[in-house]
Design a protein around this motif. Sequence first.
Motif, PDB file in Angstrom:
ATOM      1  N   GLU A 201       0.822  -1.208   0.000  1.00 39.55           N
ATOM      2  CA  GLU A 201       0.000   0.000   0.000  1.00 39.55           C
ATOM      3  C   GLU A 201       0.862   1.265   0.000  1.00 39.55           C
ATOM      4  O   GLU A 201       0.531   2.257  -0.665  1.00 39.55           O
ATOM      5  CB  GLU A 201      -0.934  -0.016   1.209  1.00 39.55           C
ATOM      6  CG  GLU A 201      -2.029  -1.079   1.096  1.00 39.55           C
ATOM      7  CD  GLU A 201      -2.890  -1.164   2.342  1.00 39.55           C
ATOM      8  OE1 GLU A 201      -2.499  -0.576   3.383  1.00 39.55           O
ATOM      9  OE2 GLU A 201      -3.959  -1.818   2.282  1.00 39.55           O
ATOM     10  N   LYS A 202       1.959   1.213   0.728  1.00 38.17           N
ATOM     11  CA  LYS A 202       2.870   2.365   0.752  1.00 38.17           C
ATOM     12  C   LYS A 202       3.463   2.594  -0.636  1.00 38.17           C
ATOM     13  O   LYS A 202       3.577   3.739  -1.101  1.00 38.17           O
ATOM     14  CB  LYS A 202       3.985   2.133   1.766  1.00 38.17           C
ATOM     15  CG  LYS A 202       4.956   3.310   1.888  1.00 38.17           C
ATOM     16  CD  LYS A 202       6.020   3.035   2.942  1.00 38.17           C
ATOM     17  CE  LYS A 202       7.001   4.202   3.030  1.00 38.17           C
ATOM     18  NZ  LYS A 202       8.058   3.947   4.053  1.00 38.17           N
ATOM     19  N   PRO A 261     -15.335  -8.088  -1.367  1.00 33.52           N
ATOM     20  CA  PRO A 261     -13.904  -7.791  -1.251  1.00 33.52           C
ATOM     21  C   PRO A 261     -13.074  -8.944  -0.701  1.00 33.52           C
ATOM     22  O   PRO A 261     -13.566  -9.775   0.059  1.00 33.52           O
ATOM     23  CB  PRO A 261     -13.873  -6.604  -0.279  1.00 33.52           C
ATOM     24  CG  PRO A 261     -15.103  -6.780   0.548  1.00 33.52           C
ATOM     25  CD  PRO A 261     -16.138  -7.343  -0.384  1.00 33.52           C
ATOM     26  N   TYR A 262     -11.813  -8.943  -1.127  1.00 33.64           N
ATOM     27  CA  TYR A 262     -10.820  -9.853  -0.533  1.00 33.64           C
ATOM     28  C   TYR A 262     -10.434  -9.300   0.837  1.00 33.64           C
ATOM     29  O   TYR A 262     -10.088  -8.124   0.972  1.00 33.64           O
ATOM     30  CB  TYR A 262      -9.570  -9.937  -1.408  1.00 33.64           C
ATOM     31  CG  TYR A 262      -8.460 -10.785  -0.798  1.00 33.64           C
ATOM     32  CD1 TYR A 262      -8.207 -12.066  -1.270  1.00 33.64           C
ATOM     33  CD2 TYR A 262      -7.671 -10.304   0.245  1.00 33.64           C
ATOM     34  CE1 TYR A 262      -7.203 -12.847  -0.718  1.00 33.64           C
ATOM     35  CE2 TYR A 262      -6.671 -11.083   0.813  1.00 33.64           C
ATOM     36  CZ  TYR A 262      -6.431 -12.355   0.330  1.00 33.64           C
ATOM     37  OH  TYR A 262      -5.445 -13.114   0.892  1.00 33.64           O
ATOM     38  N   VAL A 263     -10.471 -10.148   1.841  1.00 34.50           N
ATOM     39  CA  VAL A 263      -9.943  -9.827   3.169  1.00 34.50           C
ATOM     40  C   VAL A 263      -9.217 -11.066   3.665  1.00 34.50           C
ATOM     41  O   VAL A 263      -9.804 -12.151   3.702  1.00 34.50           O
ATOM     42  CB  VAL A 263     -11.060  -9.437   4.165  1.00 34.50           C
ATOM     43  CG1 VAL A 263     -10.487  -9.261   5.571  1.00 34.50           C
ATOM     44  CG2 VAL A 263     -11.755  -8.148   3.721  1.00 34.50           C
ATOM     45  N   TRP A 264      -7.949 -10.918   4.030  1.00 35.93           N
ATOM     46  CA  TRP A 264      -7.199 -12.109   4.428  1.00 35.93           C
ATOM     47  C   TRP A 264      -7.810 -12.715   5.693  1.00 35.93           C
ATOM     48  O   TRP A 264      -8.256 -12.014   6.591  1.00 35.93           O
ATOM     49  CB  TRP A 264      -5.716 -11.793   4.614  1.00 35.93           C
ATOM     50  CG  TRP A 264      -5.378 -10.838   5.727  1.00 35.93           C
ATOM     51  CD1 TRP A 264      -5.191  -9.487   5.624  1.00 35.93           C
ATOM     52  CD2 TRP A 264      -5.163 -11.152   7.108  1.00 35.93           C
ATOM     53  NE1 TRP A 264      -4.888  -8.953   6.845  1.00 35.93           N
ATOM     54  CE2 TRP A 264      -4.859  -9.948   7.776  1.00 35.93           C
ATOM     55  CE3 TRP A 264      -5.193 -12.337   7.846  1.00 35.93           C
ATOM     56  CZ2 TRP A 264      -4.592  -9.885   9.142  1.00 35.93           C
ATOM     57  CZ3 TRP A 264      -4.933 -12.283   9.210  1.00 35.93           C
ATOM     58  CH2 TRP A 264      -4.634 -11.074   9.836  1.00 35.93           C
ATOM     59  N   LYS A 270     -19.414 -11.654   4.062  1.00 35.55           N
ATOM     60  CA  LYS A 270     -19.248 -10.348   3.419  1.00 35.55           C
ATOM     61  C   LYS A 270     -17.932 -10.221   2.669  1.00 35.55           C
ATOM     62  O   LYS A 270     -17.780  -9.350   1.809  1.00 35.55           O
ATOM     63  CB  LYS A 270     -19.363  -9.233   4.457  1.00 35.55           C
ATOM     64  CG  LYS A 270     -20.743  -9.126   5.089  1.00 35.55           C
ATOM     65  CD  LYS A 270     -20.814  -7.969   6.074  1.00 35.55           C
ATOM     66  CE  LYS A 270     -22.204  -7.841   6.677  1.00 35.55           C
ATOM     67  NZ  LYS A 270     -22.299  -6.718   7.643  1.00 35.55           N
ATOM     68  N   SER A 271     -16.949 -11.039   2.998  1.00 40.25           N
ATOM     69  CA  SER A 271     -15.637 -10.971   2.355  1.00 40.25           C
ATOM     70  C   SER A 271     -14.960 -12.327   2.441  1.00 40.25           C
ATOM     71  O   SER A 271     -15.329 -13.167   3.267  1.00 40.25           O
ATOM     72  CB  SER A 271     -14.773  -9.890   3.020  1.00 40.25           C
ATOM     73  OG  SER A 271     -14.637 -10.157   4.416  1.00 40.25           O
ATOM     74  N   GLY A 339      -7.329  -5.393  -1.847  1.00 37.27           N
ATOM     75  CA  GLY A 339      -7.617  -4.316  -2.784  1.00 37.27           C
ATOM     76  C   GLY A 339      -8.436  -4.756  -3.978  1.00 37.27           C
ATOM     77  O   GLY A 339      -8.808  -3.933  -4.816  1.00 37.27           O
ATOM     78  N   ARG A 340      -8.725  -6.046  -4.098  1.00 33.36           N
ATOM     79  CA  ARG A 340      -9.503  -6.569  -5.203  1.00 33.36           C
ATOM     80  C   ARG A 340     -10.771  -7.242  -4.653  1.00 33.36           C
ATOM     81  O   ARG A 340     -10.926  -7.442  -3.452  1.00 33.36           O
ATOM     82  CB  ARG A 340      -8.700  -7.575  -6.021  1.00 33.36           C
ATOM     83  CG  ARG A 340      -7.431  -6.995  -6.639  1.00 33.36           C
ATOM     84  CD  ARG A 340      -7.769  -6.061  -7.794  1.00 33.36           C
ATOM     85  NE  ARG A 340      -6.555  -5.633  -8.487  1.00 33.36           N
ATOM     86  CZ  ARG A 340      -5.912  -4.492  -8.243  1.00 33.36           C
ATOM     87  NH1 ARG A 340      -6.360  -3.676  -7.298  1.00 33.36           N
ATOM     88  NH2 ARG A 340      -4.833  -4.165  -8.934  1.00 33.36           N
ATOM     89  N   THR A 341     -11.663  -7.606  -5.577  1.00 35.59           N
ATOM     90  CA  THR A 341     -12.902  -8.279  -5.194  1.00 35.59           C
ATOM     91  C   THR A 341     -12.994  -9.626  -5.891  1.00 35.59           C
ATOM     92  O   THR A 341     -12.256  -9.911  -6.837  1.00 35.59           O
ATOM     93  CB  THR A 341     -14.120  -7.429  -5.596  1.00 35.59           C
ATOM     94  OG1 THR A 341     -14.108  -7.233  -7.016  1.00 35.59           O
ATOM     95  CG2 THR A 341     -14.110  -6.076  -4.897  1.00 35.59           C
TER      96      THR A 341
END
Length: 360
Positions: A201-202, A261-264, A270-271, A339-341
């Motif tokens: 992200e940085k 959304p992708y969430v680890w 929901k994700s 950051g992706r879905t």
Amino acid sequence: MGSGKRTLTTAAIALVCTVTVLGAPGAAYASPGRPAPKPAPAGDPGATGTDRLEAVREKLDQLYHDAAVATDEYNAAEEKTQQQSAQIVGLAREIVKGQEKLAWLKNRAGAAARAQYRGGGLPPEVRLWLSDNPQQFLDSAGTALQGERATEEMMAEMTRTQNDLKQYASDASAEWTALEANRKTKAAAKQKIEKQIDAAEKLQSQLKKQELERLRNLEDEAAYKAQTAWLGSGILKDINGKASEKDKRAVQFATDQIGKPYVWGAVGPKSYDCSGLTSQAWAAAGAPIPRTSQEQWKQLKHVAIKDMRPGDLIIYFPDASHVAMYVGDGAIVHSPRPGRTVTIAGAGSMPILGVVRPDA
């Protein structure tokens, strides 16, 4: 699945199928909902930054790949933690039951000892000599012999119960030690994930809006090239497996999640992360499978790519760090990365390790 969702999914698969039809070099390929990638012309002033952006893309790929590996470590540790917690609870219940049984046996042993004390503890021959009714004594002696045998069995049962309690306590201690070790593994994996994602992200935050758009275009180009090469091998003409009823239910579930959304570490509703999506899809289909992509690769039946059918899982990268579900016509549904879905993509857009079949 509602008509709107069905139309979206059908259109997305159709877009990937375009690559199937136009699979020769130069054919158009794009992520669903995005225009086909357009390499910057040689005379474009922005073209001079392409090499730098390509290096950024490769760095991001590596960061997100490392995050995916750490996510598998986290998910595996989480799964083991849940199993060990359940085993500790089960052992605790066995210990309580064993303690109650031991108390009951001790009470019975005490009652037997008190009965013997009330009998005076005299030798049998003396009690026979003192008895007014020898036959009654002999009858009671037989009963007493049965009682002695029962007492011996009861004492043996007490010993077994005490040994069981010791073993339960030892097992519980070992499980607790393993639980603590897995908690540390999970915490370390979480730190790795957050470190890799923060770095990615940085890196992206340092790019301008136009550069971010070109970076996404480079990602699409890389996926297009890989998919085109895969299709160029002619593999798709050999893939004609028919989906089972469970396959269809799994595909239905997975495609219903498109846009989430992708969430680890996430397993819905929901994700999702990549293996969270595939494991939940197959749980919904009535065939539970391992939680992580690496365990899915280890434990499920391997099938040749030419034999795969909708519902099968494609495992990606040499370390089995990513998984997607094949939906037919050269397409997959998967949850790509932070950051992706959840989306439809080309089955050959990433390096394939192999294919596994959950309902074999």
